[in-house]
Design a protein around this motif. Structure first.
Motif, PDB file in Angstrom:
ATOM      1  N   THR A 223       0.839  -1.193   0.000  1.00 13.82           N
ATOM      2  CA  THR A 223       0.000   0.000   0.000  1.00 13.82           C
ATOM      3  C   THR A 223       0.878   1.250   0.000  1.00 13.82           C
ATOM      4  OG1 THR A 223      -0.101  -0.014   2.425  1.00 13.82           O
ATOM      5  CG2 THR A 223      -1.854  -1.162   1.241  1.00 13.82           C
ATOM      6  N   ASP A 224       0.270   2.393  -0.131  1.00 14.20           N
ATOM      7  CA  ASP A 224       0.992   3.662  -0.140  1.00 14.20           C
ATOM      8  C   ASP A 224       1.511   3.978   1.255  1.00 14.20           C
ATOM      9  OD1 ASP A 224       2.033   6.153  -0.584  1.00 14.20           O
ATOM     10  OD2 ASP A 224       0.104   7.144  -0.921  1.00 14.20           O
ATOM     11  N   SER A 226       4.058   6.414   1.590  1.00 15.88           N
ATOM     12  CA  SER A 226       4.904   7.580   1.325  1.00 15.88           C
ATOM     13  C   SER A 226       4.948   8.545   2.503  1.00 15.88           C
ATOM     14  CB  SER A 226       4.421   8.309   0.068  1.00 15.88           C
ATOM     15  OG  SER A 226       3.059   8.695   0.198  1.00 15.88           O
ATOM     16  N   PRO A 253       7.164   5.347  -5.544  1.00 14.61           N
ATOM     17  CA  PRO A 253       6.205   6.359  -5.084  1.00 14.61           C
ATOM     18  C   PRO A 253       5.450   5.956  -3.820  1.00 14.61           C
ATOM     19  CG  PRO A 253       6.042   6.060  -7.466  1.00 14.61           C
ATOM     20  CD  PRO A 253       6.910   4.952  -6.948  1.00 14.61           C
ATOM     21  N   SER A 254       5.442   4.653  -3.482  1.00 13.54           N
ATOM     22  CA  SER A 254       4.746   4.178  -2.279  1.00 13.54           C
ATOM     23  C   SER A 254       5.587   4.305  -1.024  1.00 13.54           C
ATOM     24  CB  SER A 254       4.327   2.714  -2.459  1.00 13.54           C
ATOM     25  OG  SER A 254       3.437   2.569  -3.545  1.00 13.54           O
TER      26      SER A 254
END
Length: 308
Positions: A223-224, A226, A253-254
């Motif tokens: 999952t994200d 970040s 990007p995650s």
């Protein structure tokens, strides 16, 4: 008649598969989480009992085909297939040698975890590391032992059936059992890293025993993450055929923008532990020993950074 012979064949095959799986598992029957051993034993006993009764019957008894019998047969076939699929990859050298205690590190092992404890001063930062799917927890002893030699307590859980998601609660237990460790770096290899990322997200903001770092070996989050409030080190192999460079790049990007990335030139998926070659992996362009040394150095530098 078809059902009669299908049952005979399935239970006979189930007994043989159980024996094959036990032989293939080897020392993991003793050193692994007991869940798989229990399933092997139960599957073997049930298959043998049903097989004996079935083969002793010389006359086919006509019975109505009931849905429950069909479901039971289907579930039995699934269990037999699972027993074969769950055969783990056992640890080999130098991981087995790293499981022995010496003047620098005390190694303890029980049914659910392996703990590497520094014999000298124990630093405030501990390491909790999830193995890859169906991989012997002992296989990571060599690559993680330098962390213990550097003063960090290291905990490696033994996952039920070798699946990291089935030991998702293990980190909470380790935090309570090792209260002297005031902060943690959680990490893992492959699927183990994905589960470690979940722990990082859950405990990064904890008031006590919080997660300050995430160590990913050939892995990435599902999952994200970040916005994770912890530092991250991602170590991967350029020749990895499973957690490929393309997958590592796609997951960037995650992860937080300040994530550190270390790529082992020529490294493959199986080089993050010591358990032999892995199906679907790439072709190595570096020796396993050289790759392990690079992984160790990157890991120790990362974890040491949390103690000033």
């Amino acid at each position: 008649m078809i059902g009669f012979w299908a049952v005979r064949s399935a239970v006979t095959l189930g007994a043989l598969v159980s024996v094959w799986a036990a032989v293939s598992t080897g020392s993991m029957l003793v050193h692994g989480h007991p869940a798989y051993t229990v399933i092997l034993a139960v599957t073997f006993v049930v298959c043998v009992v049903v097989a004996v009764r079935s083969w002793r019957r010389r006359v086919v008894v006509r019975r109505r085909l009931r849905p429950l019998r069909v479901v039971a047969f289907g579930l039995g076939v699934i269990v037999i297939a699972a027993v074969a699929w769950l055969v783990p990859s056992s640890a080999d050298e130098p991981a087995l040698a790293a499981m022995r205690s010496d003047a620098a590190v005390t190694v303890t092992e029980d049914a659910t975890e392996i703990v590497l404890t520094p014999t000298g001063t124990v630093r405030a930062t501990g390491v909790f590391f999830q193995p890859g799917a169906r991989v012997d927890a002992r296989a990571y002893a060599a690559v993680l032992r330098p962390l213990a030699e550097a003063g960090h307590l290291v905990v490696i859980p033994k996952q039920p059936l070798g699946i990291a998601f089935l030991s998702a609660a293990a980190f909470g237990g380790a935090r309570s059992a090792h209260a002297s460790v005031t902060q943690w770096v959680v990490g893992g290899h492959s699927l183990g890293g994905t589960v470690a990322a979940i722990d990082a997200g859950s405990f990064a903001g904890a008031s006590t025993w919080k997660v300050v770092g995430l160590l990913l070996y050939a892995s990435y989050p599902a999952t994200d993450m970040s916005g994770l409030g912890a530092r991250v080190l991602s170590v991967s192999g350029s020749n990895d055929g499973l957690a490929t460079p393309a997958k590592i790049d796609a997951a960037k990007p995650s992860l937080p923008a300040d994530t550190q990335y270390v790529v082992i030139a020529g490294g493959v998926h199986a080089f993050f532990g010591d358990y032999g070659p892995q199906a679907g992996d790439g072709v190595a362009g570096v020796s396993h020993d050289d790759a392990r040394t690079q992984i160790e150095q990157a890991s120790v530098t990362f974890v040491n950074g949390f103690d000033g």
